[in-house]
Motif scaffolding. Structure first.
Motif, PDB file in Angstrom:
ATOM      1  N   ARG A   1       0.830  -1.209   0.000  1.00 59.86           N
ATOM      2  CA  ARG A   1       0.000   0.000   0.000  1.00 59.86           C
ATOM      3  C   ARG A   1       0.861   1.254   0.000  1.00 59.86           C
ATOM      4  O   ARG A   1       0.528   2.258  -0.637  1.00 59.86           O
ATOM      5  N   ASN A   2       1.967   1.203   0.706  1.00 56.00           N
ATOM      6  CA  ASN A   2       2.815   2.386   0.825  1.00 56.00           C
ATOM      7  C   ASN A   2       3.383   2.847  -0.514  1.00 56.00           C
ATOM      8  O   ASN A   2       3.618   4.043  -0.708  1.00 56.00           O
ATOM      9  N   VAL A   3       3.661   1.920  -1.437  1.00 53.80           N
ATOM     10  CA  VAL A   3       4.271   2.336  -2.707  1.00 53.80           C
ATOM     11  C   VAL A   3       3.243   2.754  -3.741  1.00 53.80           C
ATOM     12  O   VAL A   3       3.623   3.118  -4.861  1.00 53.80           O
ATOM     13  N   GLN A   4       1.976   2.733  -3.400  1.00 50.15           N
ATOM     14  CA  GLN A   4       0.970   3.169  -4.366  1.00 50.15           C
ATOM     15  C   GLN A   4       1.004   4.680  -4.574  1.00 50.15           C
ATOM     16  O   GLN A   4       0.320   5.204  -5.464  1.00 50.15           O
TER      17      GLN A   4
ATOM     18  N   ILE B   1       1.364   0.290  12.065  1.00 55.97           N
ATOM     19  CA  ILE B   1       2.456   0.563  11.127  1.00 55.97           C
ATOM     20  C   ILE B   1       2.010   1.375   9.918  1.00 55.97           C
ATOM     21  O   ILE B   1       2.811   1.636   9.025  1.00 55.97           O
ATOM     22  N   ASP B   2       0.767   1.794   9.864  1.00 52.29           N
ATOM     23  CA  ASP B   2       0.309   2.675   8.806  1.00 52.29           C
ATOM     24  C   ASP B   2       1.115   3.983   8.839  1.00 52.29           C
ATOM     25  O   ASP B   2       1.509   4.443   9.913  1.00 52.29           O
ATOM     26  N   PRO B   3       1.413   4.606   7.663  1.00 46.93           N
ATOM     27  CA  PRO B   3       2.181   5.857   7.661  1.00 46.93           C
ATOM     28  C   PRO B   3       1.610   6.945   8.543  1.00 46.93           C
ATOM     29  O   PRO B   3       2.343   7.815   9.012  1.00 46.93           O
ATOM     30  N   LYS B   4       0.305   6.935   8.804  1.00 47.25           N
ATOM     31  CA  LYS B   4      -0.299   7.922   9.688  1.00 47.25           C
ATOM     32  C   LYS B   4      -0.480   7.375  11.102  1.00 47.25           C
ATOM     33  O   LYS B   4      -1.069   8.027  11.963  1.00 47.25           O
TER      34      LYS B   4
ATOM     35  N   LEU C   1       6.153   2.108   9.819  1.00 39.86           N
ATOM     36  CA  LEU C   1       7.204   1.187   9.393  1.00 39.86           C
ATOM     37  C   LEU C   1       7.263   1.083   7.871  1.00 39.86           C
ATOM     38  O   LEU C   1       6.255   0.808   7.225  1.00 39.86           O
ATOM     39  N   LEU C   2       8.464   1.317   7.312  1.00 37.42           N
ATOM     40  CA  LEU C   2       8.696   1.201   5.876  1.00 37.42           C
ATOM     41  C   LEU C   2       7.688   2.023   5.071  1.00 37.42           C
ATOM     42  O   LEU C   2       7.138   1.567   4.072  1.00 37.42           O
TER      43      LEU C   2
ATOM     44  N   GLY D   1       8.648  -3.094  -1.971  1.00 32.93           N
ATOM     45  CA  GLY D   1       7.871  -2.244  -2.855  1.00 32.93           C
ATOM     46  C   GLY D   1       8.633  -1.793  -4.082  1.00 32.93           C
ATOM     47  O   GLY D   1       8.091  -1.712  -5.184  1.00 32.93           O
ATOM     48  N   TRP D   2       9.923  -1.496  -3.890  1.00 27.66           N
ATOM     49  CA  TRP D   2      10.733  -0.948  -4.981  1.00 27.66           C
ATOM     50  C   TRP D   2      11.371  -2.026  -5.845  1.00 27.66           C
ATOM     51  O   TRP D   2      11.689  -1.797  -7.004  1.00 27.66           O
TER      52      TRP D   2
END
Length: 400
Positions: free
Chosen positions: A184-187, A329-332, A337-338, A345-346
């Motif tokens: 989800r983070n790299v979306q 660990i969600d960005p918010k 985390l990560l 993701g990359w």
């Protein structure tokens, strides 16, 4: 008493460049390396003529023995960049990978050996089957591995991962929330390999095994890609276009273990030297794990994230898999985390995503995924306990 690192916050990252990760690029990796190097130089407000130091990570993924490897095609070293970019340098350095090279470059800048150092790490994914063993004989340590199908790091991680599961009651489904969150983070990151492709719980649980209990999505995907950074002194950084991000401290595993041939070592063998490194890192920096706002732990193999968390004291032994369960660990959330997507993701560009996310977050350049109060961060690299295991602390406050 804090025994502070003499190079503490004296050197800063001032620019970056990144290429889109591709399974197989349509140009040699040398072209990708020069592209990101020029991006980083321009981003820092500099010209090629001002670069007087170059550091690179040169180790390669496990290619078959019949691959022809040369600088600019199979790997990138300092000599290649200096020659093809016509850089007039006074200092250069090649290391096993990017994070250790960054540490040495910080020392070079802080000591006056160079003013502006260009750092690059570019990875190549050759055509053909990855990690194939093409020889007709297995000599040395490979006699204990290759005939039985152990030709990749996944097999070495699978053993201590199974040990971890059995010791602490973890199951495969407990890893899924971390894998899904990273995806989800790299979306929001178009250059990442898995941008535009979500991962579901069912897809994760039903993915094929690579080396039990390691499934397909517990491993980063080999790609052509990488990135570059420019570092300089804190004094010079103050007059440059973007908010500098300072390298506060670092830890390198020194009393590493020697794995039994055919393994990457036991869980305890990995933890012991890494915990010793962590103790020195926290004591010297004066920080504690709760001071870190941007945690970016190396995830070339997903279990490594859990082990880094526990070795560095972010939670107790056997507790990391529980930390990732409840949405924290969600960005918010409280423990983003990560947030930058990591290698999962990359793609396999080693420690680049982890340092990049620290730079972008702490310089306020992370866009829609910007974390509030992102003033401190950490990145790690490699399998805990191995000779190239690295942990780096970052700060946006020079006085911290």
């Amino acid at each position: 008493m804090v025994d502070r690192q003499p190079f503490r916050n004296k050197v800063a990252i001032v620019g970056y460049g990144i290429t889109t990760s591709r399974r197989h690029a349509d140009v040699p990796v040398g072209s990708l390396a020069v592209e990101t190097a020029d991006q980083a130089i321009r981003d820092a407000g500099l010209t090629r003529a001002q670069i007087d130091g170059v550091a690179t990570g040169t180790s390669m993924p496990a290619y078959g023995s019949d691959r022809v490897l040369r600088a600019g095609h199979g790997f990138i070293d300092a000599g290649f960049l200096m020659e093809h970019m016509a850089l007039d340098t006074s200092w250069s350095y090649d290391d096993v990978s990017f994070p250790p090279a960054l540490v040495r470059a910080v020392q070079a800048v802080a000591s006056g050996a160079a003013n502006y150092v260009l750092l690059n790490r570019t990875l190549h994914n050759p055509s053909g089957r990855y990690n194939s063993f093409t020889g007709n004989a297995a000599a040395g340590n490979t006699q204990w591995t290759a005939p039985y199908g152990y030709v990749a790091g996944t097999s070495g991680i699978a053993m201590p991962y199974m040990e971890y599961q059995q010791r602490y009651g973890m199951r495969r489904e407990h890893m899924a929330p971390l894998a899904l969150q990273i995806r989800r983070n790299v979306q929001s990151i178009p250059q990442a390999y898995w941008y535009g492709t979500e991962l579901t719980f069912d897809a994760y649980m039903n993915s094929r095994m690579i080396s039990e209990p390691m499934c397909l999505f517990d491993n980063d995907i080999p790609v052509d890609g990488g990135g570059s950074f420019v570092i300089t002194t804190a004094e010079r950084a103050a007059d440059m276009p973007h908010t500098p991000v300072y390298i506060t401290d670092w830890g390198l595993v020194q009393n590493t273990y020697r794995p039994v041939p055919g393994t990457l070592g036991s869980l305890d063998a990995m933890y012991e030297p890494t915990r010793y490194m962590a103790k020195k890192l926290w004591n010297r920096s004066g920080w504690k794990p709760s001071d870190v706002r941007v945690p970016q732990f190396y995830d070339g193999f997903l279990p490594l994230v859990l082990w880094w968390m526990e070795c560095l004291g972010f939670c107790g032994a056997g507790e990391a898999w529980q930390v990732v369960q409840a949405g924290r660990i969600d960005p918010k959330g409280g423990f983003p985390l990560l947030s930058g997507g990591g290698n999962l993701g990359w793609g396999r560009i080693h420690g680049i995503p982890h340092v990049l996310e620290n730079y972008l977050q702490l310089s306020g350049r992370a866009g829609e995924r910007q974390i509030g109060d992102a003033t401190t961060g950490i990145s790690t690299y490699s399998v805990p306990g191995l000779v190239d295991s690295t942990a780096i602390l970052f700060s946006s406050d020079r006085s911290s």
